[in-house]
Enzyme design. Structure first.
Site, PDB file in Angstrom:
ATOM      1  N   LYS A 198       1.070  98.954  29.605  1.00 54.03           N
ATOM      2  CA  LYS A 198      -0.373  98.746  29.350  1.00 54.03           C
ATOM      3  C   LYS A 198      -0.916  99.948  28.582  1.00 54.03           C
ATOM      4  O   LYS A 198      -0.687 100.039  27.379  1.00 54.03           O
ATOM      5  CB  LYS A 198      -1.052  98.427  30.674  1.00 54.03           C
ATOM      6  N   HIS A 247      -3.229  99.707  35.985  1.00 57.33           N
ATOM      7  CA  HIS A 247      -4.411  99.719  35.104  1.00 57.33           C
ATOM      8  C   HIS A 247      -5.180 101.025  35.198  1.00 57.33           C
ATOM      9  O   HIS A 247      -6.246 101.165  34.595  1.00 57.33           O
ATOM     10  CB  HIS A 247      -5.325  98.544  35.444  1.00 57.33           C
ATOM     11  N   GLU A 286      -4.191  98.762  44.828  1.00 55.40           N
ATOM     12  CA  GLU A 286      -4.139  99.162  43.418  1.00 55.40           C
ATOM     13  C   GLU A 286      -5.154 100.275  43.205  1.00 55.40           C
ATOM     14  O   GLU A 286      -6.076 100.431  44.011  1.00 55.40           O
ATOM     15  CB  GLU A 286      -4.471  97.960  42.510  1.00 55.40           C
ATOM     16  N   SER A 346      -6.628  94.761  38.659  1.00 53.34           N
ATOM     17  CA  SER A 346      -6.317  94.185  37.355  1.00 53.34           C
ATOM     18  C   SER A 346      -7.327  93.153  36.883  1.00 53.34           C
ATOM     19  O   SER A 346      -7.596  93.048  35.692  1.00 53.34           O
ATOM     20  CB  SER A 346      -4.924  93.571  37.378  1.00 53.34           C
ATOM     21  N   ASN A 351      -4.212  94.755  27.050  1.00 55.49           N
ATOM     22  CA  ASN A 351      -4.116  95.848  28.032  1.00 55.49           C
ATOM     23  C   ASN A 351      -3.666  97.152  27.375  1.00 55.49           C
ATOM     24  O   ASN A 351      -3.350  98.115  28.070  1.00 55.49           O
ATOM     25  CB  ASN A 351      -3.136  95.484  29.154  1.00 55.49           C
TER      26      ASN A 351
HETATM   27  C1  LIG Z   1       0.919  94.055  34.726  1.00 55.72           C
HETATM   28  C2  LIG Z   1       0.996  94.464  36.147  1.00 55.72           C
HETATM   29  C3  LIG Z   1       2.220  94.701  36.765  1.00 55.72           C
HETATM   30  C4  LIG Z   1       3.533  94.377  36.091  1.00 55.72           C
HETATM   31  O1  LIG Z   1       3.863  95.318  35.156  1.00 55.72           O
HETATM   32  P1  LIG Z   1       4.881  94.899  33.971  1.00 55.72           P
HETATM   33  O2  LIG Z   1       5.367  96.196  33.464  1.00 55.72           O
HETATM   34  O3  LIG Z   1       4.065  94.127  32.994  1.00 55.72           O
HETATM   35  O4  LIG Z   1       5.949  94.085  34.605  1.00 55.72           O
HETATM   36  C5  LIG Z   1       2.228  95.198  38.040  1.00 55.72           C
HETATM   37  N1  LIG Z   1       1.083  95.417  38.710  1.00 55.72           N
HETATM   38  C6  LIG Z   1      -0.120  95.183  38.154  1.00 55.72           C
HETATM   39  C7  LIG Z   1      -1.343  95.454  38.944  1.00 55.72           C
HETATM   40  C8  LIG Z   1      -0.198  94.688  36.867  1.00 55.72           C
HETATM   41  O5  LIG Z   1      -1.373  94.401  36.344  1.00 55.72           O
END
Ligand SMILES: *Cc1c(COP(=O)(O)O)cnc(C)c1O
Length: 374
Positions: A230, A211, A179, A183, A49
């Protein structure tokens, strides 16, 4: 009475039989190329990511190391005690500026930001309407809040509107969760339409941009959450919104109050990444163009982000495809329930700024030679 380990073993066996057991494999991501080392072998990978390749950017790493030199390895306490080191201020200003919001608040991770914020904003007697495909941590936040949770069809503003028309009146507050870039599907939510519907029905809109950062144009929402882990290549999470929201969360978000502050190195690295992300939009354009080439070559719907799913159905189909690719030196992650709905196991391909058109060509050839695509 069976002992603890017997009960756990039984549960693991059930998961194994359903093709859903998860195991950790040690992977060492390399620096300059999208390769990883596993058990002494190098693989070309399409499963990180770190979309913009900033995790190993020399300036980002230097920012982290410089922060360690000044502030030490850890924050030492929660931010409300003595863990609120100066690295937070610059990062929060940069995040607010990037999101075009009044302010931002950094949490220990994106997961903590989502569970803490959702459970602070709504409770019993309130309604949460969540897109069918939102991330597990938004659902965990919903559960924790005690509000009534209902789901709307994925990226379907009409269904959301129907639910609001039918349900809104029965509850005190209503929070809508979605979102920006999804993801596991890589598609983009119709945020303008969803925002309008929320305004009409007096519902608050919260968008998880985990993302999307670097890829999405600015959008309107009451609450934006995200991760530093990410595309920003660091670690940590944040919420962006009004200054009042920030002040409220400092007082009510339990995952903020009762957790140690993020280390200064993570904050400083993320701030530097944000600067590069803005100064070099060609990074995201390169990734998007590779993703579009890949989706076009495979005859899939046009990619809207760095994430391209190839939905295969049964768990075994996905794990077999991943293992056949691995035999050819290519690492693509198989994603199974409960991360995705039952019957929609898939390969999740992600592209990063480190990939080249040749890498895209290689993975397309490999997918064809394993019979994953025609
Ligand atoms: C990875 C992710 C999270 C969590 O984020 P972290 O910083 O890894 O805890 C939250 N929401 C989505 C959509 C994600 O893909």
């Amino acid at each position: 009475m069976p002992a603890l380990n017997d009960i756990l073993q039984n549960s693991l066996k059930t998961a194994h039989e359903a093709g859903q057991k998860r195991v950790l494999s040690t992977t060492e991501l390399q620096w300059l190329t999208p390769t990883l080392r596993h058990n002494g072998r190098d693989y070309l990978h399409f499963s990180s990511n770190d979309y913009l390749g900033l995790r190993t950017h020399p300036q980002v790493m230097r920012a982290a190391m410089a922060a360690v030199d000044v502030h030490g390895a850890g924050a030492g306490a929660s931010r409300l005690i003595t863990g609120n080191h100066p690295a937070f201020e610059g990062l929060e200003n940069a995040l607010a500026n990037h999101k075009k919001t009044e302010s931002a608040l950094v949490f220990g991770s994106g997961y903590l930001a989502n569970i803490g914020t959702i459970s602070a904003l709504v409770g019993k007697g309130d309604l949460i309407l969540a897109d069918k495909l939102v991330h597990a941590c938004m659902l965990d936040g919903a559960q924790l809040s005690g509000a009534t949770l209902k789901r709307f069809a994925h990226n379907n503003p009409e269904h959301l509107s129907m639910l609001l028309a039918a349900q809104r009146g029965k509850y005190r507050h209503c929070l809508v969760l979605t979102e920006s870039v999804f993801s596991m599907d890589g598609d983009v939510a119709p945020l303008a339409a969803i925002h309008d519907i929320c305004t009409t029905h007096d519902a608050w809109l919260m968008v998880d941009d985990a993302h999307g950062i670097g890829f999405m144009q600015p959008f309107k929402a009451d609450i934006i959450s995200g991760t530093l882990s990410k595309a920003l290549g660091s670690y940590g999470g944040y919420v962006a919104g009004s200054a009042t929201l920030r002040e409220y969360l400092i007082n009510h978000a339990r995952s903020f109050i009762f957790a140690t502050g993020l280390p200064a190195s993570c904050a400083a690295a993320a701030e530097e990444s944000l600067r590069i992300l803005k100064a070099e939009p060609q990074r995201a354009q390169h990734v998007l163009s590779l993703a579009q080439t890949l989706s076009y070559t495979l005859g899939l719907p046009a990619a809207e982000s760095a994430i391209i799913p190839i939905i295969l159905g049964e768990n075994e189909a996905a794990t077999k495809a991943a293992s056949a690719l691995r035999d050819q030196g290519i690492w693509v992650q198989a994603i199974r329930p409960p991360t995705v709905p039952v019957g929609q196991a898939r390969l999740r391909i992600t592209l990063t700024a480190q990939h080249t058109p040749e890498h895209v060509h290689t993975v397309c050839q490999a997918l064809a030679s394993c019979g994953v695509v025609a």
